[in-house]
Design an enzyme around this catalytic site. Structure first.
Site, PDB file in Angstrom:
ATOM      1  N   LEU A  33       0.821  -1.213   0.000  1.00 29.52           N
ATOM      2  CA  LEU A  33       0.000   0.000   0.000  1.00 29.52           C
ATOM      3  C   LEU A  33       0.854   1.263   0.000  1.00 29.52           C
ATOM      4  O   LEU A  33       1.908   1.319   0.629  1.00 29.52           O
ATOM      5  CB  LEU A  33      -0.917  -0.011   1.228  1.00 29.52           C
ATOM      6  CG  LEU A  33      -1.811  -1.248   1.340  1.00 29.52           C
ATOM      7  CD1 LEU A  33      -2.624  -1.204   2.631  1.00 29.52           C
ATOM      8  CD2 LEU A  33      -2.743  -1.371   0.135  1.00 29.52           C
ATOM      9  N   HIS A  34       0.355   2.274  -0.712  1.00 28.12           N
ATOM     10  CA  HIS A  34       1.011   3.580  -0.736  1.00 28.12           C
ATOM     11  C   HIS A  34      -0.065   4.654  -0.590  1.00 28.12           C
ATOM     12  O   HIS A  34      -1.263   4.332  -0.458  1.00 28.12           O
ATOM     13  CB  HIS A  34       1.846   3.745  -2.015  1.00 28.12           C
ATOM     14  CG  HIS A  34       1.088   3.437  -3.280  1.00 28.12           C
ATOM     15  ND1 HIS A  34       0.004   4.173  -3.698  1.00 28.12           N
ATOM     16  CD2 HIS A  34       1.238   2.446  -4.193  1.00 28.12           C
ATOM     17  CE1 HIS A  34      -0.466   3.682  -4.824  1.00 28.12           C
ATOM     18  NE2 HIS A  34       0.262   2.612  -5.142  1.00 28.12           N
ATOM     19  N   GLU A  35       0.362   5.914  -0.651  1.00 22.62           N
ATOM     20  CA  GLU A  35      -0.564   7.038  -0.454  1.00 22.62           C
ATOM     21  C   GLU A  35      -1.784   6.961  -1.383  1.00 22.62           C
ATOM     22  O   GLU A  35      -2.863   7.400  -1.021  1.00 22.62           O
ATOM     23  CB  GLU A  35       0.148   8.361  -0.700  1.00 22.62           C
ATOM     24  CG  GLU A  35       0.728   9.003   0.536  1.00 22.62           C
ATOM     25  CD  GLU A  35      -0.299   9.277   1.641  1.00 22.62           C
ATOM     26  OE1 GLU A  35      -1.280  10.003   1.394  1.00 22.62           O
ATOM     27  OE2 GLU A  35      -0.117   8.762   2.751  1.00 22.62           O
ATOM     28  N   HIS A  37      -3.426   4.297  -2.365  1.00 19.52           N
ATOM     29  CA  HIS A  37      -4.429   3.431  -1.727  1.00 19.52           C
ATOM     30  C   HIS A  37      -5.053   4.145  -0.528  1.00 19.52           C
ATOM     31  O   HIS A  37      -6.264   4.066  -0.298  1.00 19.52           O
ATOM     32  CB  HIS A  37      -3.782   2.135  -1.222  1.00 19.52           C
ATOM     33  CG  HIS A  37      -3.180   1.281  -2.286  1.00 19.52           C
ATOM     34  ND1 HIS A  37      -1.831   1.129  -2.443  1.00 19.52           N
ATOM     35  CD2 HIS A  37      -3.765   0.521  -3.248  1.00 19.52           C
ATOM     36  CE1 HIS A  37      -1.586   0.305  -3.449  1.00 19.52           C
ATOM     37  NE2 HIS A  37      -2.730  -0.082  -3.959  1.00 19.52           N
ATOM     38  N   LYS A 149      -5.248   6.077 -11.746  1.00 19.99           N
ATOM     39  CA  LYS A 149      -4.022   5.659 -12.447  1.00 19.99           C
ATOM     40  C   LYS A 149      -4.303   4.452 -13.352  1.00 19.99           C
ATOM     41  O   LYS A 149      -3.844   4.380 -14.471  1.00 19.99           O
ATOM     42  CB  LYS A 149      -2.901   5.322 -11.468  1.00 19.99           C
ATOM     43  CG  LYS A 149      -1.598   5.051 -12.222  1.00 19.99           C
ATOM     44  CD  LYS A 149      -0.507   4.521 -11.342  1.00 19.99           C
ATOM     45  CE  LYS A 149      -0.733   3.118 -10.884  1.00 19.99           C
ATOM     46  NZ  LYS A 149      -0.452   2.074 -11.886  1.00 19.99           N
ATOM     47  N   ASP A 150      -5.116   3.524 -12.837  1.00 20.23           N
ATOM     48  CA  ASP A 150      -5.483   2.354 -13.647  1.00 20.23           C
ATOM     49  C   ASP A 150      -6.800   2.667 -14.361  1.00 20.23           C
ATOM     50  O   ASP A 150      -7.845   2.089 -14.063  1.00 20.23           O
ATOM     51  CB  ASP A 150      -5.613   1.124 -12.748  1.00 20.23           C
ATOM     52  CG  ASP A 150      -4.286   0.777 -12.110  1.00 20.23           C
ATOM     53  OD1 ASP A 150      -3.326   0.515 -12.840  1.00 20.23           O
ATOM     54  OD2 ASP A 150      -4.193   0.803 -10.868  1.00 20.23           O
ATOM     55  N   ARG A 187       4.756  -0.695  -8.240  1.00 18.11           N
ATOM     56  CA  ARG A 187       5.896  -1.144  -9.060  1.00 18.11           C
ATOM     57  C   ARG A 187       7.058  -0.168  -9.060  1.00 18.11           C
ATOM     58  O   ARG A 187       8.132  -0.511  -9.567  1.00 18.11           O
ATOM     59  CB  ARG A 187       5.451  -1.320 -10.505  1.00 18.11           C
ATOM     60  CG  ARG A 187       4.468  -2.427 -10.658  1.00 18.11           C
ATOM     61  CD  ARG A 187       4.237  -2.657 -12.106  1.00 18.11           C
ATOM     62  NE  ARG A 187       3.285  -3.730 -12.274  1.00 18.11           N
ATOM     63  CZ  ARG A 187       2.758  -4.047 -13.423  1.00 18.11           C
ATOM     64  NH1 ARG A 187       3.095  -3.387 -14.498  1.00 18.11           N
ATOM     65  NH2 ARG A 187       1.898  -5.030 -13.503  1.00 18.11           N
TER      66      ARG A 187
END
Ligand code: PAF
Length: 279
Positions: A33-35, A37, A149-150, A187
């Site tokens: 997880l990152h910002e 998420h 982003k996706d 990634r």
């Protein structure tokens, strides 16, 4: 934060919540997880009584050439981050729990899964739509949150929700970026320092494309080739595609006339990155 690993239990708990008329916000993730998420979690927390996050590295959305075993799995760190955001429930099933040995059903959003990312990853979106539908069935959320982003993934899931009459509100949340503009992605950790420096040019090229459009350029071929030229000088970037599409349904545009999105995909070194910008 309650951690649930069994499909039976998550169904039991969420059906009780619905009986009590609680709204459920749901964020499916593959962890690391990152910002980006956490932003989805925060959105959910402002609009729902209960927020549920799933962490499941879904094998069926990886092709045989993509390294499933290398996908980062920092589960303790992820739990810490989710606790800090006051997530109510983490659903963290095993692969066996989700895909028992006799599992055999696939859900495919046909056309949307074949274009853009689907050209070089032909089985990817079938894997995504199948796991997301399974998770939706287990959780029956009121709202679900996905990152911009996706972008293609968002359109695929929105289409599936419409096609299958799922009573779920889809929310797309803007991309969170590093200070220099690189879109956050699990990634990014695979980029070495040179690749990391060059990777930001994917976003720069999107900004350049948007600027050309806002200055009055409408010819998609011309804009794409100018963006391509811009990226030529960055030798670690191997472009897969730049496409300008209708942002509602991803149909390709020849002339920028309606609400458009520019989508880009490239390998930076060995790492595949995607990004997009809505005009
Ligand atoms: O975007 C992701 O992390 C995954 O594709 C998702 C939606 C969790 C499905 O495995």
């Amino acid at each position: 934060m309650k951690i649930i690993t069994s499909t039976q239990e998550i169904q039991k708990v969420t059906s009780k919540l619905r009986e009590k008329n609680k709204s459920i916000g749901f964020i499916p993730t593959m962890g690391a997880l990152h910002e980006g998420h956490l932003q989805l979690v925060r959105e959910s927390k402002t609009k729902n009584d209960v927020t549920i996050v799933s962490i499941f590295v879904n094998p069926t959305q990886f092709s045989p050439t993509e390294d499933l075993t290398k996908y980062p799995r920092p589960i303790e760190q992820d739990k810490k981050l989710l606790r800090r955001e006051k997530v109510d429930i983490l659903f963290y099933p095993s692969t066996k729990e989700i895909y028992p040995t006799d599992f055999q059903t696939t859900v495919t959003v046909n056309q949307l899964s074949r274009i853009l990312e689907g050209k070089s990853r032909p089985t990817h979106f079938a894997g995504v739509s199948t796991i997301v539908l399974k998770l939706f069935n287990l959780i029956s959320p009121t709202n679900t949150y996905f990152g911009q982003k996706d972008f293609q993934q968002c359109i695929v899931i929105k289409q599936m929700i419409r096609d299958l009459n799922l009573p779920i509100i889809f929310n797309m949340v803007p991309t969170v970026r590093e200070p220099d503009g690189l879109a956050l992605s699990s990634r990014n950790i695979f980029l070495n320092s040179q690749e990391r420096l060059q990777a930001v040019n994917l976003y720069q090229s999107l900004l350049f494309g948007k600027k050309l459009i806002l200055l009055g350029n409408k010819n998609v071929q011309k804009i794409k080739s100018e963006m391509d030229n811009y990226l030529q000088k960055y030798k670690l970037i191997r472009l897969d595609y730049i496409e300008i599409c209708d942002s509602e349904n991803l149909s390709p545009l020849k002339v920028v006339s309606k609400k458009a999105v520019i989508l880009i995909s490239a390998n930076v070194g060995k790492t595949r990155l995607i990004d997009n910008i809505i005009i």
